[in-house]
Design a protein around this motif. Structure first.
Motif, mmCIF file in Angstrom:
data_model
loop_
_atom_site.group_PDB
_atom_site.id
_atom_site.type_symbol
_atom_site.label_atom_id
_atom_site.label_comp_id
_atom_site.label_asym_id
_atom_site.label_seq_id
_atom_site.Cartn_x
_atom_site.Cartn_y
_atom_site.Cartn_z
ATOM 1 N N MET A 257 0.729 -1.102 -0.085
ATOM 2 C CA MET A 257 0.061 -0.159 -0.046
ATOM 3 C C MET A 257 0.990 1.485 -0.103
ATOM 4 N N LEU A 258 2.086 1.175 0.512
ATOM 5 C CA LEU A 258 2.867 2.262 0.685
ATOM 6 C C LEU A 258 3.193 2.385 -0.649
ATOM 7 N N ALA A 259 3.794 1.498 -1.211
ATOM 8 C CA ALA A 259 4.152 1.538 -2.728
ATOM 9 C C ALA A 259 3.281 2.253 -3.661
ATOM 10 N N SER A 261 0.943 4.246 -2.590
ATOM 11 C CA SER A 261 0.512 5.741 -2.250
ATOM 12 C C SER A 261 1.949 6.501 -2.892
ATOM 13 N N PHE A 262 2.947 6.158 -2.995
ATOM 14 C CA PHE A 262 4.413 6.806 -3.513
ATOM 15 C C PHE A 262 3.969 6.830 -5.055
ATOM 16 N N GLY A 263 3.469 5.795 -5.691
ATOM 17 C CA GLY A 263 3.036 6.045 -6.991
ATOM 18 C C GLY A 263 2.082 7.043 -7.185
ATOM 19 N N MET A 264 1.065 7.140 -6.391
ATOM 20 C CA MET A 264 0.114 8.208 -6.455
ATOM 21 C C MET A 264 0.603 9.663 -6.462
ATOM 22 N N LEU A 265 1.435 9.762 -5.394
ATOM 23 C CA LEU A 265 2.135 10.854 -5.218
ATOM 24 C C LEU A 265 2.944 11.328 -6.171
ATOM 25 N N LEU A 266 3.618 10.526 -6.904
ATOM 26 C CA LEU A 266 4.643 10.611 -8.199
ATOM 27 C C LEU A 266 3.500 11.184 -9.239
ATOM 28 N N THR A 267 2.520 10.352 -9.702
ATOM 29 C CA THR A 267 1.515 10.629 -10.603
ATOM 30 C C THR A 267 1.046 12.127 -10.444
ATOM 31 N N ILE A 268 0.448 12.490 -9.059
ATOM 32 C CA ILE A 268 -0.065 13.780 -8.888
ATOM 33 C C ILE A 268 1.086 14.870 -9.337
ATOM 34 N N ASN A 269 2.302 14.760 -8.678
ATOM 35 C CA ASN A 269 3.339 15.663 -9.300
ATOM 36 C C ASN A 269 3.604 15.548 -10.683
ATOM 37 N N LEU A 270 3.512 14.578 -11.617
ATOM 38 C CA LEU A 270 3.687 14.657 -12.872
ATOM 39 C C LEU A 270 2.410 15.337 -13.617
ATOM 40 N N ILE A 271 1.341 15.114 -13.047
ATOM 41 C CA ILE A 271 0.000 15.925 -13.544
ATOM 42 C C ILE A 271 0.182 17.628 -13.221
#
Lengths: 283, 289
Positions: A257-259, A261-271
């Motif tokens: 789940m942590l992984a 979350s980090f993937g989501m965080l990265l996606t948001i930054n990319l957007i």
């Protein structure tokens, strides 16, 4: 450390207190957040890769992840639609109670999740205010996977509304007028002129709601029914593994789940950076 | 229709929607709002008062309920000041100085927002629980962290960690350090500069962050549920007590306790909205989580 070395990473300043505030902030951050998170990651290495994969590929674990991710995805999609409608109505139209509604959009940020959980559960139960209207239609919400989606809609709504609202408010109305003068119908203007600059905000709101939804626990467990393989969410399975003293099982699932979350965080930054390049501003 | 061609009614404005569409959109938006936000809130109060005011008061005056209320207040009284001091220190270091790795530090501060609350509890169980890294040592020295107050405080601190810092950082970055430099050049001490110059500049944003931090600290469920052990009257905070009562089918009592938390949420929203209306320009334009 010599002063020469310090100058390389910090510009000199007449303002005092850098050492004190930076040192305190870093120590506090380390003790409260970083050390515990590193502890979680290290626990995986003590159990070993093989054991990790056995636990990670456990059918119940995969089912729980699928329930969490799937429900969060549906709820975020519903929020992306209705959240934009809400933002549109709140920004563009004037009606009685608008400011109260606008203020109350943040309710899910302020209302404890357990309170939301029992309230939604009572509301959508077969004899609840909304549930009894749905029951004759054969729709059951509370204590089914649909209940999870309802709870996650509640949790995620403000993320979409609050990211879209400011962008919508700052849109230049002249462009819409120009579009209309050039002969575009209203719906053409909305789809081709108004919507494109909103897309990064909508995507960001969607991603934030999704990220929050995947990890949500409090509001969901009251309304979900919590049946393994059907309506058992991943955070609940972590709690169950802990109650069984199966620390490794809990750790493996939490790491996945942590992984995510980090993937989501990265996606948001990319957007965000895409939006900066494409529209000249972040959200 | 020919009659319309000759009517004196002005055409719909070029950049607006027809009245019918406007009304439809408003109705759809408000219906969605009611089903998912408004009705749950109203229901909490209706269910709490269903059995009458005396039952409501009795449910709250119950010793276990009172213990839960005191525990929640105690936890907030420890966590909120601690995170406030951290928020101010972090914002000072980040906004007033230039150093490498700053944006990485900001990302780390925001980290707890993207972690599931359950994981926030789990990490402390792995450290301090009976089978955690420090479990045997703590046991030998008779120190209890998990299933006790320290665990609840730690887990709550984790989930409310970024609130104050993330309100202050963008605002203080925007304000720069010109005011502080002027005060220092006139001979004020660093501490005096902070109290007399910086603090007045950031007071509303600080209050805003503290308010949100407090609301979350008092209402946190997932993280606290994992570390508290849910011992009635001992380690059960208000949200956990709501769950205990609800699972015992004591609905009126559960909703009575929930109504107190809902009142806290409404109070938080009211103050927050007032701050935004009055001092919006003095609060950074970041909308909270």
């Amino acid at each position: 450390m010599s002063t020469g070395a310090r100058l390389v990473w910090k510009r000199p300043s007449v303002i005092p207190g850098f050492g004190l505030t930076f040192g305190f902030a870093l120590t506090y951050l380390g003790l409260i957040v970083l050390v515990p998170l590193v502890g979680l990651v290290l626990r995986n290495t003590t159990m070993g890769w093989h054991q990790f994969w056995v636990l990670a590929l456990d059918p119940r674990t995969i089912a729980a992840l699928r329930v969490s991710f799937g429900s969060a995805l549906i709820a975020a999609a519903i929020n992306a639609v209705f959240g934009v409608v809400l933002a549109w109505v709140l920004v563009r139209y004037r009606f009685a109670g608008r400011r109260v509604v606008d203020a109350m959009i943040d309710l899910p940020f302020a209302l404890p999740t357990a309170v939301a959980g029992i309230a939604l559960s009572a509301l959508y139960a077969p004899r609840g205010w909304v549930g009894h209207l749905l029951a004759p239609l054969g729709i059951k919400v509370a204590y089914t996977p649909a209940g999870i989606v309802v709870a996650l809609i509640f949790i995620g709504l403000p993320f979409v509304v609050r990211t879209v609202e400011p962008v919508l408010a700052e849109l230049d109305r002249d462009v819409e007028e120009a579009s209309a003068t050039l002969g575009a119908r209203r719906w053409q203007t909305i789809i081709q002129v108004v919507l494109p600059p909103l897309i990064p905000a909508i995507l960001t709101g969607f991603a934030l709601a999704l990220a929050r939804g995947i990890g949500e626990y409090g509001s969901v467990i009251f309304v979900a029914g919590n049946i393994p393989f059907v309506s058992e969410i991943a955070p609940l399975l972590i709690v169950i593994r802990l109650e069984e003293f199966n620390y490794d099982g809990a750790t493996a699932l939490a790491s996945i789940m942590l992984a995510i979350s980090f993937g989501m965080l990265l996606t948001i930054n990319l957007i965000q950076s895409w939006s900066r390049r494409r529209f000249g501003h972040a959200i | 229709m020919p009659s319309e061609l000759h009517s004196s009614k002005p055409p719909p404005p070029a950049t607006g929607e027809s009245a019918a569409l406007r009304v439809t959109l408003i109705v759809v938006a408000l219906a969605f709002f009611a089903c998912f936000l408004l009705l749950p809130l109203i229901l909490v109060f209706v269910e709490a008062l269903r059995a009458g005011l005396s039952r409501y008061v009795a449910a709250i005056a119950n010793p276990d309920s009172r213990a839960a209320i005191s525990l929640t207040l105690l936890v907030a009284a420890i966590v909120v000041p601690a995170n406030t001091v951290f928020g101010i220190a972090a914002a000072w270091a980040i906004a007033k100085f230039d150093f490498k790795g700053k944006s990485f530090l900001i990302t780390l501060i925001d980290l707890p927002f993207s972690v599931s609350p359950v994981i926030a509890g789990l990490v402390y169980v792995l450290l301090f629980g009976a089978r955690g890294y420090f479990g045997p040592w703590l046991d030998a020295h008779n120190i209890q962290i998990i299933f006790a107050l320290p665990g609840i405080v730690l887990a709550t601190t984790f989930v409310t960690f970024p609130f104050v810092a993330r309100e202050l950082i963008p605002l203080m970055q925007e304000q720069g350090s010109g005011d502080e430099e002027a005060a220092l050049s006139l001979g004020a001490s660093g501490f005096k500069t902070f109290v007399l110059v910086t603090l007045p500049n950031i007071k509303w944003a600080l209050l805003y962050g503290v308010l949100l931090c407090n609301a979350r600290a008092m209402g946190e469920f997932g993280a606290v549920a994992v570390v508290s052990g849910r011992i009635r009257g001992l380690t059960s905070t208000m949200p956990l007590h709501v769950e205990i009562l609800y699972n015992e089918y004591a609905y009126t009592a559960a909703f009575a306790m929930a109504s107190l938390l809902a009142l806290l949420a409404l109070l938080t929203l009211a103050i927050k909205t007032t701050l935004e209306w009055r001092y919006g320009d003095q609060i950074a334009a970041t909308n909270g989580h």
